[in-house]
Design a protein around this motif. Structure first.
Motif, PDB file in Angstrom:
ATOM      1  N   GLN A   1      28.267 126.082  79.952  1.00 19.63           N
ATOM      2  CA  GLN A   1      27.964 127.498  80.017  1.00 19.63           C
ATOM      3  C   GLN A   1      28.631 128.270  78.880  1.00 19.63           C
ATOM      4  O   GLN A   1      28.043 129.204  78.330  1.00 19.63           O
ATOM      5  CB  GLN A   1      28.439 128.066  81.372  1.00 19.63           C
TER       6      GLN A   1
ATOM      7  N   TYR B   1      33.264 130.298  85.036  1.00 21.23           N
ATOM      8  CA  TYR B   1      31.820 130.067  85.197  1.00 21.23           C
ATOM      9  C   TYR B   1      31.324 130.681  86.506  1.00 21.23           C
ATOM     10  O   TYR B   1      30.298 131.369  86.533  1.00 21.23           O
ATOM     11  CB  TYR B   1      31.541 128.567  85.156  1.00 21.23           C
TER      12      TYR B   1
ATOM     13  N   SER C   1      31.200 134.459  86.315  1.00 21.26           N
ATOM     14  CA  SER C   1      30.116 134.967  85.460  1.00 21.26           C
ATOM     15  C   SER C   1      28.790 135.048  86.207  1.00 21.26           C
ATOM     16  O   SER C   1      27.874 135.753  85.767  1.00 21.26           O
ATOM     17  CB  SER C   1      29.961 134.079  84.228  1.00 21.26           C
TER      18      SER C   1
ATOM     19  N   SER D   1      29.285 138.966  83.998  1.00 23.21           N
ATOM     20  CA  SER D   1      28.790 138.021  82.994  1.00 23.21           C
ATOM     21  C   SER D   1      29.009 138.563  81.590  1.00 23.21           C
ATOM     22  O   SER D   1      29.417 137.840  80.684  1.00 23.21           O
ATOM     23  CB  SER D   1      27.302 137.752  83.230  1.00 23.21           C
TER      24      SER D   1
ATOM     25  N   HIS E   1      30.503 121.577  83.768  1.00 20.79           N
ATOM     26  CA  HIS E   1      29.502 122.626  83.937  1.00 20.79           C
ATOM     27  C   HIS E   1      29.951 123.911  83.256  1.00 20.79           C
ATOM     28  O   HIS E   1      29.168 124.598  82.599  1.00 20.79           O
ATOM     29  CB  HIS E   1      29.236 122.887  85.423  1.00 20.79           C
TER      30      HIS E   1
END
Length: 372
Positions: free
Chosen positions: A58, A21, A24, A31, A54
């Motif tokens: 995503q 994450y 990204s 990303s 989290h």
């Protein structure tokens, strides 16, 4: 310097979910690379409140790209962690899912009277869902310490007839998987080559399914033996010899739990069993059993684990193992042994790469020695 997308994807595949994450967010190129299928081929999701959650939010839609998924629930007392595990399972098993291997691991303290029913129900619901195109090659429940049901294991086999590896030897106190279920599993999954199971779930009739001439080579049988095995008939030495002739490359790993009466040990450990790994997890006097292993498994034994009582007789039996078992790669003895025993293994076992052999008591846990 810019890396090719394939190289970046390979690097990202080693990152935990939260670090993926974070990566990204670095730039648009990173990303975009995070959606590459190779990033998700092997993925472990640690179901914890906070950072991993989290990352899941995503990437939840990308979980369908995962081929080998490990769901780790480290805080079973937290309902949020258990709910996250269910959410991961649902996202990874949508109709266009690539999932072929599933491992569920649960550690940490359990809530009072918790039996894992929410997690088990979710797994079974996924297997029964018409919306899921799931067909697995590997299922690993060894670290999911809840009592498994016949219906769950049958549904695994019915939904995934191409199953190659199945591990249900999760070392719970109670084995609820019947011999009828295991025979059905072997019938429904003709390509099964690795099986981890409670000894109580087997019989000669069940294992007889492996003798059919059309079956591919069967390579590994992991057996977990505990207190209920004192009530079940043992597989005969003659049958093991027959099974071994049918599958010459077969290896067997055996764990004998401390709840099993010692009088049952040598009834389960027949000379014809091609034992590769042997764990005698008890605290009783095991000299006879160690000597038996040296005599019977000299051509197959690669790993020996003992929890027993120190004695000169045990030292002598262990030296016999070192002298006879030339394929031994690991030996871990959780009682004090003589220096002569240590020398015998180090000098007499050319393939040995790590061992736990102590000549005096150390604080728990004992550290193992790794040979370079």
């Amino acid at each position: 310097m810019e890396f090719p997308e394939e190289v970046l994807a390979y690097i990202f595949s080693y990152l935990p979910l939260w670090d993926r994450y974070s990566a990204s967010l670095v730039c648009k190129a990173w990303s975009q690379t995070m959606t590459h299928p190779s990033v998700w081929y092997y993925t472990e999701v640690r179901c914890e409140s906070g950072t991993e959650a989290h990352g899941l939010l995503q990437f939840c839609q990308l979980l369908r790209l995962v081929r080998h998924l490990k769901i780790s629930v480290r805080h079973l007392k937290e309902e949020a962690s258990r709910n996250m595990a269910v959410q991961v399972l649902n996202h990874a098993t949508v109709r266009d899912s690539c999932l072929s291997a599933l491992c569920v691991s649960c550690t940490g303290d359990f809530p009072l009277f918790y039996s894992g029913e929410d997690i088990l129900r979710s797994i079974e619901a996924v297997l029964l869902s018409e919306e899921s195109g799931l067909s697995l090659r590997e299922v690993d429940f060894r670290d999911m310490p809840f009592t498994l049901s016949d219906s769950l294991i049958r549904n695994v086999a019915r939904r995934s007839p191409g199953l190659r590896r199945l591990y249900i030897n999760n070392q719970t106190l109670v084995c609820n998987i019947t011999t009828h279920t295991m025979r059905e599993v072997l019938t429904l999954c003709p390509e099964l080559r690795v099986l981890g199971v409670f000894y109580a779930s087997l019989s000669e009739t069940v294992l007889g399914e492996l003798l059919h001439p059309q079956r591919p080579p069967f390579s590994l049988l992991e057996l977990y033996c505990e207190w209920s095995d004192k009530y079940v008939p043992t597989v005969s030495d003659r049958f093991w010899e027959t099974l071994r002739r049918r599958h010459p490359s077969l290896s067997v790993d055996v764990v004998l739990n401390h709840t099993l009466p010692v009088t049952k040990f040598l009834k389960i450990l027949q000379p014809g069993v091609p034992v590769r790994g042997l764990e005698l997890v008890t605290y009783t006097y095991l000299v006879k059993e160690v000597a038996f292993a040296a005599d019977s498994y000299s051509g197959t034994l690669e790993k020996l684990v003992l929890q027993t009582t120190s004695s000169p007789e045990l030292d002598s039996a262990l030296v016999g193992v070192a002298e006879r078992c030339g394929l031994l790669r690991e030996v871990h003895c959780y009682c004090v042994v003589s220096q002569h025993v240590v020398r015998a293994f180090v000098t007499g076992c050319p393939r040995l790469w790590r061992y736990t052999l102590k000549t005096y008591k150390e604080p728990h846990p004992w550290t193992c020695t790794v040979l370079k």
